[in-house]
Design a protein around this motif. Structure first.
Motif, mmCIF file in Angstrom:
data_model
loop_
_atom_site.group_PDB
_atom_site.id
_atom_site.type_symbol
_atom_site.label_atom_id
_atom_site.label_comp_id
_atom_site.label_asym_id
_atom_site.label_seq_id
_atom_site.Cartn_x
_atom_site.Cartn_y
_atom_site.Cartn_z
ATOM 1 N N ASN A 148 0.829 -1.197 0.000
ATOM 2 C CA ASN A 148 0.000 0.000 0.000
ATOM 3 C C ASN A 148 0.868 1.253 0.000
ATOM 4 O OD1 ASN A 148 -2.458 -1.468 0.195
ATOM 5 N ND2 ASN A 148 -2.066 -1.789 2.365
ATOM 6 N N GLY A 149 0.419 2.286 -0.698
ATOM 7 C CA GLY A 149 1.145 3.546 -0.693
ATOM 8 C C GLY A 149 2.487 3.418 -1.374
ATOM 9 N N SER A 150 3.506 3.999 -0.739
ATOM 10 C CA SER A 150 4.833 4.038 -1.355
ATOM 11 C C SER A 150 5.714 2.878 -0.923
ATOM 12 C CB SER A 150 5.525 5.362 -0.989
ATOM 13 O OG SER A 150 5.638 5.480 0.421
ATOM 14 N N PHE A 151 5.162 1.916 -0.194
ATOM 15 C CA PHE A 151 5.959 0.811 0.304
ATOM 16 C C PHE A 151 5.529 -0.503 -0.345
ATOM 17 C CE2 PHE A 151 6.292 3.921 3.705
ATOM 18 C CZ PHE A 151 7.637 3.849 4.031
ATOM 19 N N ALA A 152 6.525 -1.273 -0.790
ATOM 20 C CA ALA A 152 6.279 -2.655 -1.182
ATOM 21 C C ALA A 152 6.436 -3.541 0.051
ATOM 22 C CB ALA A 152 7.265 -3.073 -2.271
ATOM 23 N N GLU A 153 5.906 -4.762 -0.020
ATOM 24 C CA GLU A 153 5.926 -5.648 1.134
ATOM 25 C C GLU A 153 6.662 -6.939 0.809
ATOM 26 O OE1 GLU A 153 2.077 -6.454 2.676
ATOM 27 O OE2 GLU A 153 1.692 -4.386 3.291
#
Length: 672
Positions: free
Chosen positions: A188-193
């Motif tokens: 979500n947003g600017s972060f990958a997981e």
């Protein structure tokens, strides 16, 4: 020497439908993965989940395209979490979202190095995976970013560009040359997981077969990397040696030393539990670094991971001392290959002579190797569930160390519905008790609950699903049958300790215990008495009861009418109480229950031995009381065992309690 990026590319594979043939639309391509050990590919469960039930139930293979383009067929061996029986892939796939694929024809493939660390971030990372190429086929991508977080949740990657197809790709710490995660997606947003690689340890919470798989994988991994070190050409241990010297030239624990030690560890019998590994690492940290215990929600499951807790200052000193402790433990236990033990002893001696820390060199290691040093670092487990806020219960899990220190393990401030508590807490609880077990000590589990959850069957929770072929796997038994499981009152811990509470605890600690009805009308004239005792009258009676009195009820304690009587008993300071989870109506054995409960309390003598007696009753009722009618009265028995000096203290983050030592009887209860 080739770059880290080039070395990683030699191990990254494509996952897809089995069989050959050109796929112009890319529908046969599911995602990425990587070779983690000879013959083993690691990817995300949701990637192989695209094969639906046929793959998940072993009816169809998994297509694995190697870096050189060779197409092989693998078999899905395990998903974490496992299938739910429906054959329909969940969406999204629950954490940890991992899959192990056995690819027998990939025995000679290049394998990546899996990090041994528990603390993985922050780190500069490479994400190396495949995606669909314009016009058909797949193209290889490399993205750089920085990893944050981890612990019990996902690794969050900032600035890394993750596109469809990269799920299952390795996330590599570029500076250390180690896989620290498995890419899940854009997030979500600017972060990958990414799923932390430490989540592989949860295999050990999946029963005996899961533990066997974990240790088989790591054994093959560590043996492979040492073999590569002994052969010409590229190897990750050689990369590590160069990187280690760049970071800390004085450290003697190089990639070469690490690979040899971990190969020896892999050839030894596996630890008896996470507690054994944690204990050895704790003792080293305490002696050499004076450092704190470090575990988190995924404690070390293999000997290599214990060494992975010891990175930092005096790195070689700590690892040599740790290896000596492992050696001594296995010599005492027996069953290890003498040749391997001899080689481990030689590794310790070879590295001890280069140590520059005089205390470790001249005193500590020889003392450990001589077997003249023993200790017992252990922990019990605290599960605190908060009251219902907007339909959900926040919860947290912590360790309580023998000295009373509290170490948070994990908490969920958002919470879950009451019906989901057991499933939500299971994985964290399994890891926490595994880390608390040490030698003969089985970690007790103390549930601090709001009063409306007093009848929740927490003693029947399981740490993993039972295996029909191994129904007595101790990890899959209901926790209340194997361990001390008690309830404690969350409300009064939030309010603070009262003089009445301290007085009552002293009374039951000294004994002898004496039963007193929680309700005056029980056992006769019974639940349907025309006039029931009012809560105020109950408070007066229970307040005047003898110091060693234990309130007893044959009906529920957390729901009406038992809730009001229980509140009166707690206000009067009672620290121990017995009841069962039956409804107030529908049973006719009240008199027998009260008679038997009085006998139980009289036989226990004092509070310290009561939890062990209750555990024995739960085991005698394992078949519903069918074979042991003398114990059937105690089906669904609940024990409130609530010392005023035990954490948690009044509300706020879990923290260490004031220096109030436990009584001898309390220590005895926790050691059973």
């Amino acid at each position: 020497m080739i770059s880290v990026e080039e070395a990683v590319q030699r191990s990254v594979v494509r996952i897809g439908a089995p069989g050959g043939g050109y796929d112009g639309q890319g529908v046969r391509f599911w995602g990425s993965g990587f070779v983690a050990a000879p013959g083993w590919v690691l990817t995300c469960a949701h990637v192989v989940g695209r094969g639906a039930g046929a793959v998940r139930w072993g009816e169809s293979g998994v297509g694995v395209t190697m870096p050189d383009g060779e197409l092989l067929t693998g078999e899905l061996v395990r998903c974490l979490p496992g299938p739910d029986g429906s054959g329909v892939p969940p969406g999204p796939w629950p954490a940890p979202d991992l899959a192990l694929v056995r690819v027998p024809d990939a025995e000679k493939a290049d394998c990546l190095w899996l990090s041994d660390r528990t603390d993985l971030a922050p780190a500069d990372v490479l994400v190396c995976g495949w995606t669909r190429a314009p016009g058909g086929g797949e193209t290889y991508l490399v993205s750089r970013g920085s990893a944050l977080g981890g612990g019990s949740g996902p690794l969050l990657m900032r600035d890394a560009v993750v596109v469809p197809g990269c799920s299952g790709a390795p996330v590599v710490d570029e500076n250390r040359g180690a896989v620290i995660g498995i890419c899940k997606g854009a997030g979500n947003g600017s972060f990958a997981e990414a799923t932390p690689v430490t989540a592989l340890r949860t295999l050990c919470d999946e029963g005996a077969e899961g533990g066997r798989l974990f240790h088989e994988l790591m054994r093959a991994h560590d043996a492979y990397h040492h073999r590569r070190l002994l052969s010409p050409g590229f190897s990750w241990p050689r990369v590590h040696t160069v990187q280690d010297h760049r970071r800390a030239p004085v450290s003697g624990f190089t990639g070469r030393s690490r690979a040899r030690l971990y190969d020896l560890f892999a050839a030894l019998p596996v630890p008896g539990g996470a507690g054994e590994v944690q204990e050895a690492a704790d003792e080293v940290l305490s002696h050499v670094l004076r450092g704190p215990r470090s575990t988190g929600t995924r404690p070390p499951r293999g000997w290599r991971e214990g060494a992975g807790l010891l990175y930092g200052d005096l790195e070689l000193e700590t690892v040599v001392l740790y290896a000596a402790k492992v050696y001594t433990l296995l010599v005492r236990r027996g069953g290890a290959d003498p040749r391997v033990l001899g080689e481990l002893y030689g590794w310790i001696e070879d590295h001890r002579v280069v140590l520059w820390n005089d205390v470790v060199r001249d005193e500590k290691v020889p003392a450990v190797l001589a077997g003249g040093e023993t200790s017992a670092v252990r922990a019990d487990v605290l599960v605190e569930i908060q009251p219902d806020y907007y339909g959900k219960h926040p919860w947290r899990v912590a360790h309580i160390l023998p000295g009373g220190e509290v170490l948070p393990v994990h908490q969920d401030d958002d919470g879950v519905h009451r019906s989901q508590l057991g499933q939500a807490i299971r994985g964290v609880l399994a890891a926490a008790v595994a880390a608390g077990d040490a030698h003969e000590h089985l970690a007790a589990v103390e549930f601090v609950l709001p009063r409306d959850l007093f009848d929740e069957p927490v003693d029947e929770w399981r740490l993993c699903e039972p295996d029909p072929e191994d129904p007595f796997d101790p990890r899959s038994l209901p926790i209340g049958r194997r361990r001390i499981v008690v309830l404690r009152d969350g409300r009064r811990h939030a309010q603070g300790v009262t003089p009445e509470w301290r007085t009552r605890w002293k009374g039951v600690s000294d004994g002898p215990l004496q039963a007193v009805p929680l309700h005056a009308e029980l056992p006769v004239p019974g639940h349907d008495a025309p006039c029931r005792e009012s809560p105020h009258a109950g408070y007066a009676r229970l307040h005047a009861a003898p110091p060693a009195a234990v309130p007893v009820s044959c009906a529920r304690g957390g729901a009406a009418p038992g809730a009001a009587a229980m509140a009166a008993a707690l206000s009067a300071g009672h620290a121990v109480a017995l009841w069962r989870r039956y409804d107030a109506d529908g049973h006719t054995d009240c008199a027998e229950f009260h008679e038997r409960a009085a006998e139980l309390l009289g036989g226990a003598g004092s509070a310290g031995s009561l939890p062990g007696h209750v555990r024995a009753l739960r085991n005698r009722n394992a078949d519903g009381g069918g074979n042991d009618r003398t114990a059937a009265w105690a089906r669904h028995i609940v024990l409130l065992y609530d010392p005023p000096h035990r954490p948690p203290l009044p509300s706020g983050p879990l923290q260490a309690p004031p220096s109030v030592p436990p009584t001898p009887t309390e220590r005895g209860a926790r050691s059973e």
